[in-house]
Design an enzyme around this catalytic site. Structure first.
Site, PDB file in Angstrom:
ATOM      1  N   HIS A 131      11.013   8.622  -2.420  1.00 14.61           N
ATOM      2  CA  HIS A 131      10.556   7.433  -2.632  1.00 14.61           C
ATOM      3  C   HIS A 131      11.214   7.215  -4.781  1.00 14.61           C
ATOM      4  O   HIS A 131      10.922   8.419  -5.411  1.00 14.61           O
ATOM      5  CB  HIS A 131       9.490   6.292  -2.793  1.00 14.61           C
ATOM      6  CG  HIS A 131       9.465   4.772  -3.208  1.00 14.61           C
ATOM      7  ND1 HIS A 131       9.482   4.898  -4.739  1.00 14.61           N
ATOM      8  CD2 HIS A 131       9.364   3.579  -2.145  1.00 14.61           C
ATOM      9  CE1 HIS A 131       8.833   3.383  -4.347  1.00 14.61           C
ATOM     10  NE2 HIS A 131       8.823   2.419  -3.602  1.00 14.61           N
ATOM     11  N   ASP A 208       3.039  12.606  -1.016  1.00 10.23           N
ATOM     12  CA  ASP A 208       3.939  11.399  -0.557  1.00 10.23           C
ATOM     13  C   ASP A 208       3.389  10.687   0.575  1.00 10.23           C
ATOM     14  O   ASP A 208       3.666  10.381   1.508  1.00 10.23           O
ATOM     15  CB  ASP A 208       4.202  10.546  -1.875  1.00 10.23           C
ATOM     16  CG  ASP A 208       4.877   9.167  -1.425  1.00 10.23           C
ATOM     17  OD1 ASP A 208       4.376   8.343  -0.921  1.00 10.23           O
ATOM     18  OD2 ASP A 208       5.991   8.762  -2.036  1.00 10.23           O
ATOM     19  N   GLN A 211       3.901   6.262   3.248  1.00  6.88           N
ATOM     20  CA  GLN A 211       4.224   5.719   5.383  1.00  6.88           C
ATOM     21  C   GLN A 211       3.484   6.011   6.178  1.00  6.88           C
ATOM     22  O   GLN A 211       4.021   6.755   7.171  1.00  6.88           O
ATOM     23  CB  GLN A 211       5.695   5.736   4.942  1.00  6.88           C
ATOM     24  CG  GLN A 211       6.567   4.793   3.327  1.00  6.88           C
ATOM     25  CD  GLN A 211       6.671   3.763   4.078  1.00  6.88           C
ATOM     26  OE1 GLN A 211       5.796   3.019   5.237  1.00  6.88           O
ATOM     27  NE2 GLN A 211       6.582   3.112   2.972  1.00  6.88           N
ATOM     28  N   LYS A 234       0.157  -0.540   2.032  1.00  4.82           N
ATOM     29  CA  LYS A 234       1.171  -0.522   3.294  1.00  4.82           C
ATOM     30  C   LYS A 234      -0.059  -0.073   4.837  1.00  4.82           C
ATOM     31  O   LYS A 234       0.567   0.441   5.809  1.00  4.82           O
ATOM     32  CB  LYS A 234       1.449   0.722   3.122  1.00  4.82           C
ATOM     33  CG  LYS A 234       2.548   0.351   1.851  1.00  4.82           C
ATOM     34  CD  LYS A 234       3.296   1.244   1.535  1.00  4.82           C
ATOM     35  CE  LYS A 234       4.513   1.182   0.398  1.00  4.82           C
ATOM     36  NZ  LYS A 234       5.358   0.559   0.592  1.00  4.82           N
ATOM     37  N   CYS A 372      14.200   2.132  -2.634  1.00  3.51           N
ATOM     38  CA  CYS A 372      13.613   2.422  -4.030  1.00  3.51           C
ATOM     39  C   CYS A 372      13.818   4.142  -3.529  1.00  3.51           C
ATOM     40  O   CYS A 372      13.343   4.821  -3.824  1.00  3.51           O
ATOM     41  CB  CYS A 372      12.520   2.463  -4.323  1.00  3.51           C
ATOM     42  SG  CYS A 372      12.557   0.787  -4.461  1.00  3.51           S
TER      43      CYS A 372
HETATM   44  N1  7TS Z   1       6.217   6.155  -1.284  1.00  3.01           N
HETATM   45  C1  7TS Z   1       6.650   6.097  -0.762  1.00  3.01           C
HETATM   46  C2  7TS Z   1       7.391   6.739   0.851  1.00  3.01           C
HETATM   47  C3  7TS Z   1       7.190   4.515  -0.474  1.00  3.01           C
HETATM   48  O1  7TS Z   1       7.542   3.947   0.553  1.00  3.01           O
HETATM   49  C4  7TS Z   1       6.602   3.300  -1.555  1.00  3.01           C
HETATM   50  C5  7TS Z   1       6.402   2.023  -1.126  1.00  3.01           C
HETATM   51  C6  7TS Z   1       6.198   3.529  -2.320  1.00  3.01           C
HETATM   52  C7  7TS Z   1       5.692   5.522  -2.356  1.00  3.01           C
HETATM   53  C8  7TS Z   1       5.417   3.374  -3.764  1.00  3.01           C
HETATM   54  O2  7TS Z   1       4.338   2.314  -3.317  1.00  3.01           O
HETATM   55  P1  7TS Z   1       3.289   1.597  -4.119  1.00  3.01           P
HETATM   56  O3  7TS Z   1       2.733   0.549  -3.357  1.00  3.01           O
HETATM   57  O4  7TS Z   1       2.912   1.881  -5.560  1.00  3.01           O
HETATM   58  O5  7TS Z   1       5.017  -0.420  -4.254  1.00  3.01           O
HETATM   59  N2  7TS Z   1       7.904   1.675  -0.360  1.00  3.01           N
HETATM   60  C9  7TS Z   1       8.495   0.206  -0.399  1.00  3.01           C
HETATM   61  C10 7TS Z   1       9.381  -0.134   0.679  1.00  3.01           C
HETATM   62  O6  7TS Z   1       9.347   0.903   1.443  1.00  3.01           O
HETATM   63  N3  7TS Z   1       9.637  -1.011   1.051  1.00  3.01           N
HETATM   64  O7  7TS Z   1       8.816  -1.848  -0.402  1.00  3.01           O
HETATM   65  C11 7TS Z   1       8.218  -0.468  -1.054  1.00  3.01           C
END
Ligand code: 7TS
Length: 414
Positions: A131, A208, A211, A234, A372
């Site tokens: 990401h 990371d 997910q 999430k 992303c």
């Molecule tokens: N890393 C991964 C693997 C992610 O899927 C996401 C967000 C992030 C980092 C960033 O997370 P945040 O909570 O700091 O924004 N992924 C997604 C997605 O797949 N669709 O919208 C956000």
């Protein structure tokens, strides 16, 4: 005697769905099939109640005043930290730093750990399926320090090529930061092995887990991760709260990331001494209600059991793969042997945005775009995909609604 059904239910899905008010809403007059869980999850009533109750009966600033409300607020906040420790099986609660989410967690590690330590010629290793939140902070570190970003390549199924990873590692490797489960492809990476190899070369290992934590049991000690990041939203919790887990020895040796209230022991114009971790990294009034609600989300997930959630979702993922295979126009993007939750696909005739729009008119919520993860899209030769992602409350009916709507897409676009 009748034979037991082939697929006895793993848990009472109807009861669970009843816990999530958003799932009862009609979307454009249709029942909602919410399949955008990788972007964010819906929240159970228990989480919503904690937010409301916090502001009604515990609202105060933390770690400051002696009055009862302040004690309650501090207790709620620190209790959430202890719950996070249990959830990740961290050794100490103080290894769990509250942040806004995964993005801030990676930025914290990059700025407070990597930036002061790295020098020109050092190397940071990430993977081809990261990401942007696990790419850009490291690029900024590289720009500031003269270090170099190296990338573990992946094969056409969306699996990391471990021999190539091995070949990338050398005495210059300082940091390896890899996604546990890819948000764009669903690939589950062998993070334990990736970490073991990083450590063999003396590198620090970050994961990371944005997910991963909602789909599988994560034990940071067993993984031997130096840093592990995830987002509350999430994981059925609220937005604006997440965790950077860091091994005590690292957090202790790190400089602060932001300066301000609560991260200090004393301040004078000549010299400021910092508080101990985790407070050293939590400048300013934090998201106290968010932390309390994260605890409620962790309680919810732990009471269902992460293993049971994983079993339910695995079954649905298999069902989805099978069901969608009947639609010849649907081509999966990301077919790794180990996958969780995510079904990314393209349809030769229809742009992902059009797919998303048609599905929305049927009450089916998915995400479309590059997720992303533009380098991953580029590697697999697609500018964008449509992505359905499964959560603990999804059902075969949700997948059927997706499949029906995709048949419609195939008809419209021919
Ligand atoms: N890393 C991964 C693997 C992610 O899927 C996401 C967000 C992030 C980092 C960033 O997370 P945040 O909570 O700091 O924004 N992924 C997604 C997605 O797949 N669709 O919208 C956000």
């Amino acid at each position: 005697m009748r034979a037991a059904p082939a697929n006895p239910p793993i848990y009472n899905i109807e009861k669970i769905r009843g816990d999530f008010p958003a799932l009862q809403e009609l979307m454009r007059g249709k029942p909602l099939a919410y399949l955008d869980n990788a972007a964010t999850t819906q929240k159970p009533q228990a989480v919503l109640d904690v937010i409301q109750n916090y502001y009604v009966s515990s609202n105060a600033n933390i770690h400051r005043a002696v009055h009862l409300l302040a004690q309650r607020a501090t207790e709620a906040y620190e209790s959430a930290r202890e719950k996070t420790r249990q959830f990740l099986n961290a050794e100490r609660a103080s290894e769990c730093v509250f942040v806004r989410g995964t993005t801030e967690a990676v930025n914290l590690a990059a700025n407070a750990y990597a930036r002061p330590r790295l020098k020109p010629g050092d190397e940071i290793v990430v993977s081809a399926m990261e990401h942007h939140s696990n790419i850009v902070p490291w690029q900024l570190v590289c720009q500031a320090t003269g270090a170099r970003l190296r990338v573990i390549p992946m094969n056409n199924r969306g699996e990391l090529i471990m021999e190539e990873y091995e070949a990338l590692l050398n005495e210059k490797t300082q940091i390896v930061s890899v996604v546990h489960v890819s948000n764009a492809l669903g690939t589950v990476n062998p993070v334990r092995e990736i970490g073991r190899m990083a450590h063999e070369h003396g590198a620090v290992f970050m994961v990371d887990g944005a997910q991963a934590v909602q789909h599988m049991r994560v034990d940071v000690q067993e993984l031997n991760a130096d840093f592990y990041a995830f987002s509350g939203h999430k994981l059925y919790g609220p937005t604006g709260i997440g965790i950077l887990y860091g091994k005590h020895e690292h957090l202790e040796s790190m400089e602060p990331y932001e300066g301000g209230g609560e991260m200090i022991l004393s301040v004078s114009f000549e010299k400021t001494t910092y508080n101990d971790p985790p407070h050293k990294f939590e400048a300013g009034t934090p998201n106290i209600a968010g932390a309390a609600a994260l605890e409620a989300a962790l309680d919810y997930v732990m009471s269902l059991g992460v293993e049971r959630i994983a079993a339910h979702e695995k079954r649905l993922l298999e069902y989805a793969h099978e069901t969608l295979s009947f639609n010849r126009r649907v081509q999966l993007v990301g077919t790794a042997a180990e996958k969780a939750s995510v079904i990314s696909f393209v349809m030769d005739s229809a742009h992902p945005h059009d797919i998303g729009t048609i599905l929305d008119s049927d009450g089916v919520a998915i995400r479309t775009g590059h997720h992303c993860a533009q380098p991953a899209m580029e590697r697999l030769g697609v500018p964008a995909t449509a992505r359905a992602s499964i959560g603990l409350y999804n059902t075969t009916e949700d997948i059927d609604a997706l499949a029906r709507s995709l048949n419609k897409v195939a008809e419209i676009f021919g």
